[in-house]
Design a protein around this motif. Structure first.
Motif, PDB file in Angstrom:
ATOM      1  N   THR A  36      -3.295   1.815 -10.265  1.00 49.09           N
ATOM      2  CA  THR A  36      -2.438   0.693  -9.962  1.00 49.09           C
ATOM      3  C   THR A  36      -1.241   0.448 -11.250  1.00 49.09           C
ATOM      4  O   THR A  36      -0.334   0.191 -11.039  1.00 49.09           O
ATOM      5  CB  THR A  36      -3.189  -0.537  -9.707  1.00 49.09           C
ATOM      6  OG1 THR A  36      -4.097  -0.424  -8.549  1.00 49.09           O
ATOM      7  CG2 THR A  36      -2.566  -1.744  -9.595  1.00 49.09           C
ATOM      8  N   TYR A  58       6.034  -3.282  -3.991  1.00 50.20           N
ATOM      9  CA  TYR A  58       4.991  -3.951  -3.712  1.00 50.20           C
ATOM     10  C   TYR A  58       5.239  -5.061  -2.702  1.00 50.20           C
ATOM     11  O   TYR A  58       4.165  -5.665  -2.323  1.00 50.20           O
ATOM     12  CB  TYR A  58       4.466  -4.963  -5.287  1.00 50.20           C
ATOM     13  CG  TYR A  58       4.004  -4.218  -6.338  1.00 50.20           C
ATOM     14  CD1 TYR A  58       2.764  -3.728  -6.100  1.00 50.20           C
ATOM     15  CD2 TYR A  58       4.751  -3.672  -7.366  1.00 50.20           C
ATOM     16  CE1 TYR A  58       2.056  -2.958  -7.281  1.00 50.20           C
ATOM     17  CE2 TYR A  58       4.261  -2.883  -8.255  1.00 50.20           C
ATOM     18  CZ  TYR A  58       2.985  -2.597  -8.042  1.00 50.20           C
ATOM     19  OH  TYR A  58       2.653  -1.528  -9.333  1.00 50.20           O
ATOM     20  N   ASN A  61       2.977  -4.841   0.400  1.00 51.34           N
ATOM     21  CA  ASN A  61       1.683  -5.488   0.590  1.00 51.34           C
ATOM     22  C   ASN A  61       1.956  -6.306   1.443  1.00 51.34           C
ATOM     23  O   ASN A  61       0.769  -6.918   1.779  1.00 51.34           O
ATOM     24  CB  ASN A  61       1.371  -5.673  -0.876  1.00 51.34           C
ATOM     25  CG  ASN A  61       0.771  -4.667  -1.737  1.00 51.34           C
ATOM     26  OD1 ASN A  61       0.543  -3.683  -1.319  1.00 51.34           O
ATOM     27  ND2 ASN A  61       1.121  -4.911  -2.992  1.00 51.34           N
ATOM     28  N   SER A 112       2.262   3.214   1.437  1.00 60.59           N
ATOM     29  CA  SER A 112       1.359   1.976   1.178  1.00 60.59           C
ATOM     30  C   SER A 112       1.430   1.051   2.584  1.00 60.59           C
ATOM     31  O   SER A 112       0.275   0.442   2.599  1.00 60.59           O
ATOM     32  CB  SER A 112       2.220   1.289   0.145  1.00 60.59           C
ATOM     33  OG  SER A 112       1.725   0.029  -0.355  1.00 60.59           O
ATOM     34  N   LEU A 116      -2.427   2.386   2.827  1.00 60.43           N
ATOM     35  CA  LEU A 116      -3.155   1.651   1.710  1.00 60.43           C
ATOM     36  C   LEU A 116      -3.496   0.217   2.359  1.00 60.43           C
ATOM     37  O   LEU A 116      -4.423  -0.623   1.743  1.00 60.43           O
ATOM     38  CB  LEU A 116      -2.226   1.749   0.345  1.00 60.43           C
ATOM     39  CG  LEU A 116      -2.201   3.239  -0.027  1.00 60.43           C
ATOM     40  CD1 LEU A 116      -1.246   2.965  -1.603  1.00 60.43           C
ATOM     41  CD2 LEU A 116      -3.310   3.969  -0.282  1.00 60.43           C
TER      42      LEU A 116
END
Length: 404
Positions: A36, A58, A61, A112, A116
């Motif tokens: 990370t 990010y 996310n 991601s 993820l």
């Protein structure tokens, strides 16, 4: 049983599941924390991504809370709680391998968002399984049991940044991402073929409408936590760059700076759990948010490594509260769906990362490093107000009650 003093460590050691969950979280924590802090460097150095764009990574996310809700909902309808833990771990390992093979700037963003985000549900379902076990075997040491299991993940975050800095420097960042994939899938091994049956509340399951109405306190609590957590992504994304390019700190010392926070967090976890037992969990979260705001101010005002160490020490107080109490509070606020509650709350951590990444990308371009940390300091101040309001309704939790 509820009237006698119990040792949380003793409970964990006597339970095969708690012991296995501890080892699983330790392995996953090492792998994730190794990669990370290096992701921004990977995007900039290996894929030649502009720094403001790298910070926007990010934002992917934002998919995590949605994935957490869906996985939690499926988990709450599945008899074996650990099934979705295993599925999410395999998806996560595949995602990290794909990340290591990325050749274009857009690829990590897609990986991601699609893989993820789902992988984050693995930890949530492990804590949902812990809640099932605690519901079957209630104890006054409940907060301390959760904190003890959570200590494994924190220990991983002590070792991971140091090992990741060394491993990435010695073998390259792509090799580091492959090693993370190995750790993520290896986290399944300690649990073997164990099953944890979903706990069904004997008081009955409320209607779908009541489920939605009952979810509002959980969503409010999660939103307040998101505000408090925004600074962490900026720290992981830009603090290594600030240390490397402006303070000229060595690779090893950068790893120590990042790793000192989880070390202190580890020491604070049992302390926070005991304070929550005595004064109330949300009141303890309020105190943690105050420390988090002070930590962001320390980052923003630092011109040396010493100031960064102070910031890390203060921030450890916030994350000890989040780690020891956050998921337990969420589960108590929505007891009819602990899988959903766990998924939504732990999805708030990457959601905070997404907001922090956006703030970091825009803030670095506008006011530069390290002053960008003034922004999360202000957001954490708002969170303090939110926690203070919530704490007026908080009383110390006793096993067998649904209140927080």
């Amino acid at each position: 049983m509820l009237d006698r003093s119990e040792s949380a460590l003793g409970i964990v050691l006597r339970s095969k599941f708690y012991r296995s969950a501890f080892l699983s979280l330790l392995i996953a924590g090492v792998g994730l924390s190794a990669a990370t802090p290096q992701l921004t460097l990977f995007l900039v150095r290996d894929l030649h991504t502009p720094l403001p764009v790298a910070g926007l990574y990010y934002v992917t996310n934002l998919a995590a809370p949605i994935a957490g809700f869906l996985v939690g909902r499926w988990s709450d309808r599945t008899q074996d709680r650990l099934l979705w833990f295993r599925i999410c771990s395999v998806v996560g390992a595949a995602g990290w391998l794909a990340m290591a093979a990325a050749t274009e700037v857009w690829m990590p963003f897609v990986i991601s968002a699609l893989a993820l985000s789902v992988a984050g549900g693995s930890m949530a379902q492990l804590f949902a399984a812990c809640r099932d076990e605690l519901s079957r075997h209630p104890t006054r040491a409940e907060n301390r049991v959760v904190a003890t299991v959570r200590m494994a993940f924190t220990t991983g975050w002590i070792l991971g940044p140091v090992l990741g800095s060394w491993f990435g420097g010695a073998f390259g960042l792509r090799a580091l991402l492959v090693a993370t994939a190995v750790c993520v899938v290896a986290a399944i091994i300690p649990l073997g073929l164990q099953r944890v049956e979903r706990y069904d509340d004997p008081r009955g399951v409320p209607s779908e409408r009541r489920r939605i109405d009952h979810m509002m306190p959980l969503l409010i609590f999660t939103a307040v936590c998101v505000l408090a957590m925004t600074g962490d992504t900026i720290k992981f994304g830009y603090l290594p760059i600030y240390m490397a390019e402006q303070l000229h700190v060595s690779d090893s010392l950068r790893g120590v700076v990042i790793g000192i926070q989880p070390l202190l967090e580890l020491l604070l976890l049992p302390v926070v759990a005991r304070l929550a037992d005595r004064f109330g969990a949300i009141r303890a979260m309020t105190a943690g948010a105050v420390l988090g705001m002070a930590g962001n101010l320390a980052y923003a005002l630092s011109t040396s490594v010493v100031g960064l160490f102070v910031g890390q020490a203060l921030t450890a107080g916030l994350w000890a509260c989040v780690g020891a109490l956050g998921v337990s509070i969420a589960q108590r606020l929505y007891p009819e769906g602990v899988g959903i509650a766990s998924g939504i709350f732990l999805g708030a951590i990457p959601l905070g990362s997404a907001i922090g990444g956006t703030i970091g990308g825009i803030g670095v371009a506008a006011i530069g490093l390290p002053h960008v940390f003034f922004i999360p300091a202000c957001l954490t101040a708002v969170a303090i107000v939110g926690f203070t309001i919530l704490s007026t309704r908080d009383t110390p939790h006793q096993p067998g009650t649904a209140g927080s």
